[in-house]
Design a protein around this motif. Structure first.
Motif, mmCIF file in Angstrom:
data_model
loop_
_atom_site.group_PDB
_atom_site.id
_atom_site.type_symbol
_atom_site.label_atom_id
_atom_site.label_comp_id
_atom_site.label_asym_id
_atom_site.label_seq_id
_atom_site.Cartn_x
_atom_site.Cartn_y
_atom_site.Cartn_z
ATOM 1 N N GLY A 36 9.919 18.258 1.109
ATOM 2 C CA GLY A 36 9.825 17.499 2.348
ATOM 3 C C GLY A 36 8.478 16.834 2.530
ATOM 4 O O GLY A 36 7.617 16.836 1.645
ATOM 5 N N VAL A 37 8.318 16.233 3.698
ATOM 6 C CA VAL A 37 7.047 15.614 4.082
ATOM 7 C C VAL A 37 6.703 16.204 5.448
ATOM 8 O O VAL A 37 7.403 15.957 6.434
ATOM 9 C CB VAL A 37 7.169 14.067 4.182
ATOM 10 N N GLY A 38 5.671 17.028 5.473
ATOM 11 C CA GLY A 38 5.316 17.739 6.705
ATOM 12 C C GLY A 38 4.369 16.933 7.576
ATOM 13 O O GLY A 38 3.912 15.842 7.191
ATOM 14 N N GLN A 39 4.071 17.479 8.750
ATOM 15 C CA GLN A 39 3.152 16.808 9.663
ATOM 16 C C GLN A 39 1.811 16.547 8.958
ATOM 17 O O GLN A 39 1.300 17.396 8.247
ATOM 18 C CB GLN A 39 2.934 17.675 10.902
ATOM 19 N N TYR A 40 1.306 15.364 9.139
ATOM 20 C CA TYR A 40 0.025 14.905 8.581
ATOM 21 C C TYR A 40 0.017 14.703 7.060
ATOM 22 O O TYR A 40 -1.005 14.355 6.491
ATOM 23 C CB TYR A 40 -1.136 15.855 8.955
ATOM 24 N N ASP A 41 1.168 14.920 6.373
ATOM 25 C CA ASP A 41 1.186 14.672 4.923
ATOM 26 C C ASP A 41 1.118 13.178 4.633
ATOM 27 O O ASP A 41 0.699 12.759 3.556
ATOM 28 C CB ASP A 41 2.474 15.227 4.292
ATOM 29 N N SER A 42 1.593 12.393 5.604
ATOM 30 C CA SER A 42 1.650 10.938 5.429
ATOM 31 C C SER A 42 1.475 10.309 6.804
ATOM 32 O O SER A 42 1.710 10.969 7.829
ATOM 33 C CB SER A 42 3.033 10.577 4.874
ATOM 34 N N GLY A 43 1.142 9.026 6.805
ATOM 35 C CA GLY A 43 1.054 8.310 8.081
ATOM 36 C C GLY A 43 2.359 8.426 8.868
ATOM 37 O O GLY A 43 2.349 8.484 10.093
ATOM 38 N N ILE A 44 3.481 8.488 8.172
ATOM 39 C CA ILE A 44 4.766 8.492 8.881
ATOM 40 C C ILE A 44 5.039 9.816 9.600
ATOM 41 O O ILE A 44 5.902 9.871 10.467
ATOM 42 C CB ILE A 44 5.954 8.117 7.958
ATOM 43 N N THR A 45 4.327 10.860 9.227
ATOM 44 C CA THR A 45 4.525 12.146 9.916
ATOM 45 C C THR A 45 3.323 12.543 10.782
ATOM 46 O O THR A 45 3.272 13.662 11.291
ATOM 47 C CB THR A 45 4.840 13.277 8.910
ATOM 48 N N HIS A 72 0.797 -1.229 0.000
ATOM 49 C CA HIS A 72 0.000 0.000 0.000
ATOM 50 C C HIS A 72 0.830 1.279 0.000
ATOM 51 O O HIS A 72 0.313 2.345 -0.287
ATOM 52 C CB HIS A 72 -0.938 0.009 1.219
ATOM 53 N N THR A 73 2.121 1.174 0.334
ATOM 54 C CA THR A 73 2.893 2.413 0.487
ATOM 55 C C THR A 73 3.039 3.174 -0.832
ATOM 56 O O THR A 73 3.358 4.349 -0.833
ATOM 57 C CB THR A 73 4.306 2.155 1.083
ATOM 58 N N ILE A 74 2.770 2.508 -1.925
ATOM 59 C CA ILE A 74 2.866 3.188 -3.229
ATOM 60 C C ILE A 74 1.693 4.157 -3.452
ATOM 61 O O ILE A 74 1.701 4.962 -4.367
ATOM 62 C CB ILE A 74 2.961 2.152 -4.382
ATOM 63 N N LYS A 75 0.692 4.082 -2.545
ATOM 64 C CA LYS A 75 -0.447 5.017 -2.652
ATOM 65 C C LYS A 75 -0.311 6.194 -1.697
ATOM 66 O O LYS A 75 -1.215 7.010 -1.598
ATOM 67 C CB LYS A 75 -1.746 4.269 -2.308
ATOM 68 N N ASP A 76 0.804 6.244 -0.968
ATOM 69 C CA ASP A 76 0.981 7.305 0.034
ATOM 70 C C ASP A 76 1.467 8.563 -0.703
ATOM 71 O O ASP A 76 2.659 8.889 -0.737
ATOM 72 C CB ASP A 76 2.001 6.811 1.074
ATOM 73 N N VAL A 77 0.502 9.268 -1.282
ATOM 74 C CA VAL A 77 0.766 10.291 -2.294
ATOM 75 C C VAL A 77 1.796 11.349 -1.864
ATOM 76 O O VAL A 77 2.792 11.586 -2.553
ATOM 77 C CB VAL A 77 -0.559 11.013 -2.656
ATOM 78 N N TYR A 78 1.557 11.988 -0.723
ATOM 79 C CA TYR A 78 2.394 13.157 -0.385
ATOM 80 C C TYR A 78 3.758 12.753 0.170
ATOM 81 O O TYR A 78 4.695 13.544 0.139
ATOM 82 C CB TYR A 78 1.630 14.100 0.549
ATOM 83 N N SER A 106 -0.503 18.782 5.854
ATOM 84 C CA SER A 106 0.012 19.922 6.623
ATOM 85 C C SER A 106 -0.645 21.245 6.202
ATOM 86 O O SER A 106 -0.715 22.184 6.993
ATOM 87 C CB SER A 106 1.538 20.012 6.474
ATOM 88 N N LEU A 107 -1.160 21.296 4.964
ATOM 89 C CA LEU A 107 -1.817 22.537 4.516
ATOM 90 C C LEU A 107 -3.208 22.672 5.120
ATOM 91 O O LEU A 107 -3.804 23.743 5.094
ATOM 92 C CB LEU A 107 -1.940 22.556 2.985
ATOM 93 N N ASN A 108 -3.741 21.576 5.663
ATOM 94 C CA ASN A 108 -5.122 21.598 6.168
ATOM 95 C C ASN A 108 -5.230 21.605 7.689
ATOM 96 O O ASN A 108 -6.321 21.424 8.220
ATOM 97 C CB ASN A 108 -5.892 20.390 5.618
ATOM 98 N N VAL A 109 -4.100 21.791 8.378
ATOM 99 C CA VAL A 109 -4.203 21.820 9.844
ATOM 100 C C VAL A 109 -4.948 23.096 10.255
ATOM 101 O O VAL A 109 -4.966 24.079 9.509
ATOM 102 C CB VAL A 109 -2.809 21.767 10.544
ATOM 103 N N TYR A 129 6.156 13.838 16.784
ATOM 104 C CA TYR A 129 5.966 13.844 15.329
ATOM 105 C C TYR A 129 7.270 14.141 14.606
ATOM 106 O O TYR A 129 8.203 14.688 15.182
ATOM 107 C CB TYR A 129 4.877 14.845 14.911
ATOM 108 N N ALA A 130 7.304 13.734 13.331
ATOM 109 C CA ALA A 130 8.516 13.924 12.524
ATOM 110 C C ALA A 130 8.257 14.978 11.463
ATOM 111 O O ALA A 130 7.172 15.054 10.889
ATOM 112 C CB ALA A 130 8.884 12.608 11.844
#
Ligand SMILES: C[S@@+](CC[C@H](N)C(=O)[O-])C[C@H]1O[C@@H](n2cnc3c(N)ncnc32)[C@H](O)[C@@H]1O
Length: 412
Positions: free
Chosen positions: A356-365, A114-120, A284-287, A346-347
């Motif tokens: 980069g990958v900001g907070q909430y852009d992906s499950g990992i952040t 599924h990680t190939i669908k993690d768009v941001y 991160s743009l929608n926080v 958070y990372a």
């Protein structure tokens, strides 16, 4: 017209007794998609290549692309990649084996697809990697990229290579890639996918190996790594990075160039529920400004980049457990409702240059709540894993390099 390619016994071979519902569903989805497609091998491969190129074209575009358009393009890439996986002859055991190694969780191939669908996440990495490759190829005729823990689809590189090949931007004389994954099923899928994408010439090696032990035969110009989960827990990013950084050329770059792990004290309901009520999707743009204002930031707990990795000192505890000392943080003493707050870690990931990958852009952040960390209050029944402190206390964080990596707070 050729028959759909699930004729190979193996693709149906998953359908053995004792498989769980999830797996049954997954197999059905894969087989249905193969059946539905009713295309020749040539047509399937063309569709696969097209989907990879299209997703990357959107990800690299400098004009704004609508969220739904991106999601659709990445889903199409997934649908096509899953067909290569279905053709790769994975047994149920190889597909579903998930375990904890000495340095972190090793996810099953089934879960990794599924990680190939993690768009941001992919967008932030691909845009950074693209700039790093362009930067390196200004002064070098050829570069070597190492991508450990790449998973079955190596989604941070294969779409980008497809894009380069299609647009004739960089050829296989200029870019050489080493892929490493410890899961045999990831390696089997990678081989099928790379053949289908006709990217073999770019690939120097596909190694089935533990990335914390792997030694490349050549010096590395770019090390691309993403093996983390939210709160910087569970997976072995730090152990892998710490081992492989030594094989980078003196002027080699890590991607991400920096990962900053930060802590904050939040009201759980505001941060994790109210903030997202009106948002179309998490990003991160929608926080919400209000929720951000309500946070009590504690600052950086750990920074991971090439120089911190090279300097990082491990401490070995009596039972052989290794830890890395992270930051000391003094808990503020001017927060009235501290006892109602929880720690969230958070990372923020700077992949390269401004990307980069900001907070909430992906499950990992996504910030990860830590409900064992109490400030100005105590749980009713204290358990050994609870940490209790007061406002004004100084807390030293350590990072444990075990099968379940994560932070351990200690009162100074
Ligand atoms: C979440 S998946 C794929 C992540 C991939 N980097 C991506 O961007 O989508 C994690 C993969 O890392 C692999 N992995 C985890 N620890 C590893 C290790 N120590 N050495 C090699 N591979 C590892 C697993 O086998 C799995 O395929």
């Amino acid at each position: 017209m050729e028959k759909p390619q699930f004729g190979k016994a193996s693709a149906l071979g998953y359908a053995e007794p004792h498989i769980d519902e999830l797996l049954k569903h997954s197999i059905r989805t894969q087989l249905e998609s193969l059946l539905k497609s009713k295309v020749t091998t040539e047509q399937r491969v063309k569709l696969l290549q097209k989907s990879f190129v299209e997703a990357m074209t959107l990800a690299l575009s400098d004009t704004k692309v609508a969220h739904q358009q991106l999601v659709k393009a990445f889903e199409s890439m997934y649908d096509q990649a899953v067909q290569s996986m279905a053709l790769a002859d994975l047994s149920q055991e190889v597909l579903t084996r998930q375990y904890i190694s000495a340095t972190g969780l090793v996810m099953s191939v089934h879960n990794c697809k599924h990680t190939i669908k993690d768009v941001y996440r992919i967008k932030g990495y691909a845009r950074g990697i693209d700039q790093a490759i362009r930067g390196k190829l200004k002064n070098n005729s050829t570069i070597t990229i190492l991508y450990p823990a790449c998973g079955p689809f190596a989604p941070l590189l294969l779409p980008l290579l497809s894009y380069y090949k299609n647009s004739q931007t960089f050829d296989s004389e200029q870019i050489k890639v080493i892929l490493v994954d410890v899961q045999p099923g990831a390696v089997m899928t990678l081989k099928q996918l790379i053949t289908d994408l006709q990217l073999d010439d770019y690939i120097l090696q596909i190694a089935e190996a533990d990335a914390t032990q792997f030694t490349p035969d050549v010096a590395i110009d770019l090390l691309v790594l993403e093996a983390m989960q939210h709160g910087f827990t569970k997976e072995g990013q730090l152990s892998i990075a710490k081992h492989l950084v030594q094989f980078l050329n003196i002027d080699g770059w890590m991607i991400p160039q920096s990962v900053s792990i930060r802590g904050m004290m939040v009201i759980g309901e505001t941060e994790f529920n109210q903030q997202w009520k009106q948002a179309e999707y998490s990003h991160s743009l929608n926080v919400s400004g209000e929720a951000q204002q309500d946070r009590v930031e504690l600052g950086e707990i750990l920074t991971i980049n090439k120089s911190t990795l090279l300097e990082m000192q491990e401490l070995e505890l009596q039972d052989g457990i290794k830890v890395i000392p992270a930051s000391q943080i003094t808990l503020p003493n001017d927060v009235d409702d501290m006892n109602e707050r929880i720690l969230a870690i958070y990372a923020h990931i700077d992949t390269f240059a401004q990307e980069g990958v900001g907070q909430y852009d992906s499950g990992i952040t996504h910030p990860k709540p830590d409900t064992s960390f109490y400030v100005d209050g105590k749980p009713r029944d204290i358990e050994h894993n609870h940490f209790v402190a007061n406002s004004g206390d100084t807390v030293q964080f350590y990072y444990q390099l075990t099968g379940l990596p994560g932070f351990v707070p200690v009162k100074v």
